[in-house]
Design a protein around this motif. Structure first.
Motif: not given
Lengths: 389, 332
Positions: A165-179
Motif C-alpha cells: 500500500f505504501q508503494l501505491i501511495r508513493q506512486t500516487l504522490l509521484i503522479f501528484f507531485q508539484d501540483m
C-alpha cells in the motif's frame, strides 16, 4: 511503480468529479414545475448522474482498469474524464473541464497525503463508492454494477500488505507531485496554505496500529524490560478510537473521501502557478509530445470499453458551467497559464497509422450530436438567472 | 535548550519524491566540500559546491517512457567512491561526481506488467570492496567493485528475503565478535544479518511482524531499524535480541542515519518530525541505551530523507515530499 495504482486513482478522481458535478447541477437547477424547456431540473440532474455513473462502472471498462499496468500521464487520464463527463446530455466548455480536473486532482492529492496509514487509501475509496451508491440508489441495475466493482476492490486490495500500500501511495504522490493549485474551499478551511501547500496537522489521533509518540522502553539481554523513559515534542497526539471497516458495508470512520461540497459553498480555484512550478512544468510542455505508444493502447482499450449513451433524437446537449458566470468561464479560458494547460491529446501527432485510425474510430463513435441550430442552450440564460438572485 | 537550529536551505532544481531514504550526502574527506543528491521521479538532482546543479536520469526506458528512480546513494569504499542509482529497470553506477557511467545492471523485467512491481531498492557499500543492492523480489545483489575502471561483476545473489528489500546498511563502528557487518531489511520487517566476504554468510534473521522496516543502520553491533508504525527498534546484531523500543513518530518512518563518532541517530518521518537520538551501551550491564536529544518539526512537510553531514552528527540535512529545497541544520 506499483502496477495496482490505476483503479484507485481512477475511482477516487471519478468520485470527486461526481461530488463537484452534483453540487454544480444542484446549484444551477430549477424546481420542476417552474422550469422552462431550456432549464436544468432535478430530473435532468439525476439523469446526468445516472448516465455518468453507469458509464464509469461499465463491466468491460472495469475489467480493463483492473489489469496490472503502470500509471499513464495526466494528459492520457484527463482524456478519459473528458469523455466520462460528456457521457450524458451535459456539456462542459474547456475552461469548466479544466477547473473540474483541477478540483478533482487537488482533492484526491489532499486525501492521499493526509491518509493516516497507506492502507487507509482503500477506506477513502470506499467513502467515494458509498457516496456514489447514494447518488443512484433508485437504480438497482447501476447499483449492482457499483457493488460488483466494490467486491473486486475488496478482492484485489484487502489482502495487500502495508508495504504494498505504501508503494501505491508513493506512486500516487509521484503522479501528484508539484501540483499546488489553490482551491478556495481548502483555503477557507485552512486545509491549504496561501502558497498552495496542504497543512499537515501535528495533533489528533495517530493511525490505527501506531502508538502515541513519547515512550522509550529498554530491555536487558534476556528480553526483560528494565527501564522506561519518556520524551516530549510539540506534537499533540492521542490514541485512535477504532478502525474503519473494509467490508462492503460499514462505518469507514475516516472522513477523507466524503463529500465536502454543498450548494452553499461554491468552489473556486486559483490557477496562478508559482515561479518554481513554472520552471518544472514549462520543461514538461515544451517537448512536442506525440502520445507514447503505450498510452495510445491504454486509451484505446479503456475508451473502447466505455459505452457512451447518445441523447435520443430531438434532445439537445445542456451546458454546465463550473464558474458562477459565463464571463468568468470565458476569462478563465483566456488567462489560464500556459504551464498549467492540460493540452488535450493531439491524435494526429501519433506515429502509428493503424493505431490512429482505431482510436479515431472509437472517439468518433463517442461524438454526440451537436445541439440543433436554433435551440437555446440552458447555459445561456444562466447569466439572466444570476442577475435575478 | 535546543541543540540544533535551522541554518540554510539549498535550492534544488526539482522537488523530492516520497521515497524511503531520499537523501544522500557525500562529506569530506571523500569530497572537498559536501555534495547532496535527492530523487525526483525519473531523475536524480545533484548539488555540489562547484558548478551548477546537475540531473542524472534513470536508464533503461524507451524514448517516450523513462523509468522511475527508487533511490540514490554514494558508496564509499577504501579505493573509490561510486554514486549508485536504483530504478524500475536496474542499477546504475557512476563516478562520484556523476560524470561517467561505470556500470549498468538490468533487472529481469517482464514483457507485460505483473501484479508484483519490479524494481531495485536499497543500496550500501559492504566489506571494503562490495556494493549491495536490493530488489523487489527480496534478492540482494552483491557487486564486486574493482579499485579502478568499469570491470564490476555480480559476485553473488543473496536470497533470504521474500519481500521487497527496503534498505541495506553496513557496520559503521566496530562489530563485536560474531555480530556480522551487514544488515538487510524488507517490506515485512524481516532483518537479515550477514558477514561479508568472498562469500556472504547469513548469521541471523530477525523475523518481521508485518510492519515494514523502511530504514536501517548498524553500529557497534546494534541494529537501529525504523518502521511503518513510527517505531524505532534497537536489536542486538549478534543474538537478534530486542534491546529497545521507541514510540518515536506518529507516522511512517522514511529515513534513519547514524553518526559513527558519537552514536547519534537521526530519524525522519511522514509526521513532519526529525528527531536526534543518542545510542550508547552501558559498559557494566551491556544494556543498550537510547536517549532523545532534539526534535525538529518541518512544518507542513512529510520528511522523506534525513542524513548527518559530518561523522559526529553536529550537522544534518533533510528533504521532504514536494519540497524543492534541502534544509540544513547546525549546532545551536
Amino acid at each position: 511503480m506499483s502496477a495496482r495504482t490505476l483503479p484507485l486513482l481512477f475511482l477516487n478522481l471519478g468520485g470527486e468529479m461526481l461530488y463537484i458535478l452534483d453540487q454544480r447541477l444542484r446549484a444551477q437547477s430549477i424546481p420542476g414545475e417552474k422550469a422552462r424547456k431550456d432549464e436544468w431540473t432535478d430530473v435532468d440532474r439525476k439523469r446526468v448522474m445516472n448516465d455518468i455513473i453507469s458509464t464509469m462502472f461499465n463491466r468491460k471498462f472495469m475489467e480493463e482498469l483492473f489489469k496490472p499496468q503502470e500509471l499513464y500521464s495526466k494528459k492520457a487520464l484527463r482524456t478519459v474524464y473528458d469523455r466520462l463527463a460528456h457521457a450524458s446530455i451535459m456539456r462542459l466548455n474547456q475552461a469548466s473541464m479544466d477547473k473540474l480536473y483541477d478540483l478533482m486532482t487537488m482533492a484526491f492529492k489532499y486525501q492521499v497525503l493526509l491518509c493516516p496509514r497507506p492502507r487507509d487509501i482503500l477506506l477513502v475509496t470506499f467513502n467515494h463508492l458509498d457516496a456514489i451508491k447514494d447518488f443512484i440508489y433508485e437504480s438497482p441495475g447501476i447499483l449492482n454494477q457499483v457493488d460488483e466493482t466494490f467486491r473486486q476492490l475488496i478482492e484485489t486490495y484487502n489482502c495487500l500488505s502495508d508495504g504494498e500500500f505504501q508503494l501505491i501511495r508513493q506512486t500516487l504522490l509521484i503522479f501528484f507531485q508539484d501540483m499546488h493549485i489553490r482551491v478556495s474551499i481548502f483555503l477557507k478551511d485552512k486545509v491549504q496554505n496561501s502558497n498552495g501547500r496542504f497543512a499537515l496537522p501535528i495533533s489528533g489521533p495517530v493511525p490505527w496500529g501506531t502508538e502515541v509518540p513519547g515512550l522509550i522502553r529498554i530491555f536487558n539481554h534476556k528480553g526483560v524490560e528494565v527501564k522506561r523513559t519518556e520524551f516530549t515534542t510539540a506534537g499533540n497526539y492521542v490514541a485512535p478510537q477504532r478502525e474503519g471497516s473494509f467490508e462492503l458495508y460499514g462505518d469507514r470512520v475516516l472522513k477523507l473521501g466524503t463529500n465536502m461540497y454543498s450548494v452553499s459553498r461554491p468552489v473556486e480555484t486559483h490557477v496562478a502557478g508559482s515561479a518554481k512550478n513554472l520552471a518544472s512544468r514549462a520543461k514538461e510542455n515544451t517537448v512536442p509530445n506525440p502520445l507514447a505508444k503505450e498510452e495510445l493502447n491504454f486509451l484505446a482499450r479503456l475508451l473502447g470499453g466505455l459505452d457512451i449513451q447518445k441523447p435520443a433524437a430531438g434532445e439537445t446537449g445542456f451546458r454546465l458551467n463550473l464558474f458562477t458566470t459565463d464571463e468568468e468561464e470565458e476569462h478563465a479560458a483566456q488567462t489560464r497559464p500556459e504551464d498549467l494547460s492540460y493540452k488535450v491529446i493531439n491524435i494526429e501527432a501519433t506515429q502509428e497509422p493503424g493505431q490512429r485510425a482505431e482510436l479515431s474510430r472509437i472517439l468518433g463513435e463517442l461524438e454526440v450530436a451537436e445541439p440543433r441550430p436554433g435551440s437555446v442552450e440552458k447555459g445561456e440564460d444562466l447569466l439572466a438567472l444570476m442577475d435575478g438572485l | 535548550p535546543p541543540r540544533y537550529r535551522r541554518e540554510r536551505a539549498l535550492a534544488l532544481r526539482s522537488s523530492s519524491s516520497a521515497l524511503y531514504n531520499n537523501l544522500t550526502v557525500l562529506c569530506p574527506p571523500a569530497r572537498p566540500a559536501r555534495a547532496f543528491g535527492a530523487v525526483h521521479g525519473t531523475t536524480l538532482s545533484l548539488l555540489g559546491p562547484e558548478g551548477p546543479p546537475r540531473q542524472l536520469p534513470a536508464r533503461g526506458g524507451s524514448a517516450l517512457s523513462t523509468p522511475l528512480l527508487t533511490q540514490a546513494a554514494w558508496c564509499e569504499l577504501p579505493a573509490r567512491v561510486l554514486l549508485v542509482l536504483t530504478s524500475q529497470r536496474g542499477v546504475q553506477m557512476y563516478e562520484a561526481d556523476g560524470s561517467t557511467l561505470v556500470f549498468w545492471h538490468a533487472l529481469d523485467v517482464p514483457e507485460h506488467p505483473a501484479a508484483h512491481s519490479v524494481f531495485a531498492r536499497g543500496i550500501s557499500a559492504a566489506g571494503e570492496r562490495f556494493i549491495c543492492v536490493g530488489t523487489s523480489s527480496g534478492a540482494v545483489l552483491v557487486f564486486d567493485i574493482p579499485p579502478k575502471g568499469t570491470n564490476v561483476t555480480l559476485s553473488e545473489v543473496l536470497e533470504q528475503h521474500r519481500d521487497p528489500i527496503t534498505d541495506i546498511a553496513a557496520e559503521q563502528g566496530q562489530a563485536p565478535e560474531g555480530a556480522g557487518d551487514l544488515v538487510t531489511a524488507d517490506d515485512s520487517g524481516t532483518l537479515c544479518l550477514w558477514s561479508t566476504g568472498e562469500e556472504f554468510t547469513l548469521l541471523g534473521k530477525i523475523p518481521g511482524s508485518g510492519c515494514t522496516c523502511s530504514s536501517v543502520t548498524l553500529w557497534n553491533g546494534i541494529v537501529a531499524a525504523g518502521y511503518g508504525n513510527g517505531q524505532i527498534r534497537l536489536w542486538e546484531a549478534g543474538t537478534g535480541q530486542l534491546r529497545a523500543q521507541v514510540s518515536a513518530h506518529a507516522r511512517w518512518i522514511y529515513a534513519l542515519d547514524l553518526a559513527p563518532l558519537t552514536g547519534k541517530l537521526l530519524s525522519g518521518a511522514e509526521d513532519s518530525f526529525v528527531h536526534v537520538w543518542r545510542l550508547s551501551r552501558d559498559p557494566d550491564t551491556d544494556d543498550v541505551e537510547i536517549q532523545h536529544c532534539h526534535a525538529e518539526c518541518v512544518t507542513d512537510t512529510q520528511v522523506c530523507g534525513a542524513r548527518f553531514c559530518d561523522p559526529s552528527g553536529d550537522t544534518f540535512a533533510v528533504t521532504g515530499y514536494d519540497l524543492s529545497e534541502i534544509l540544513c541544520y547546525g549546532p545551536a
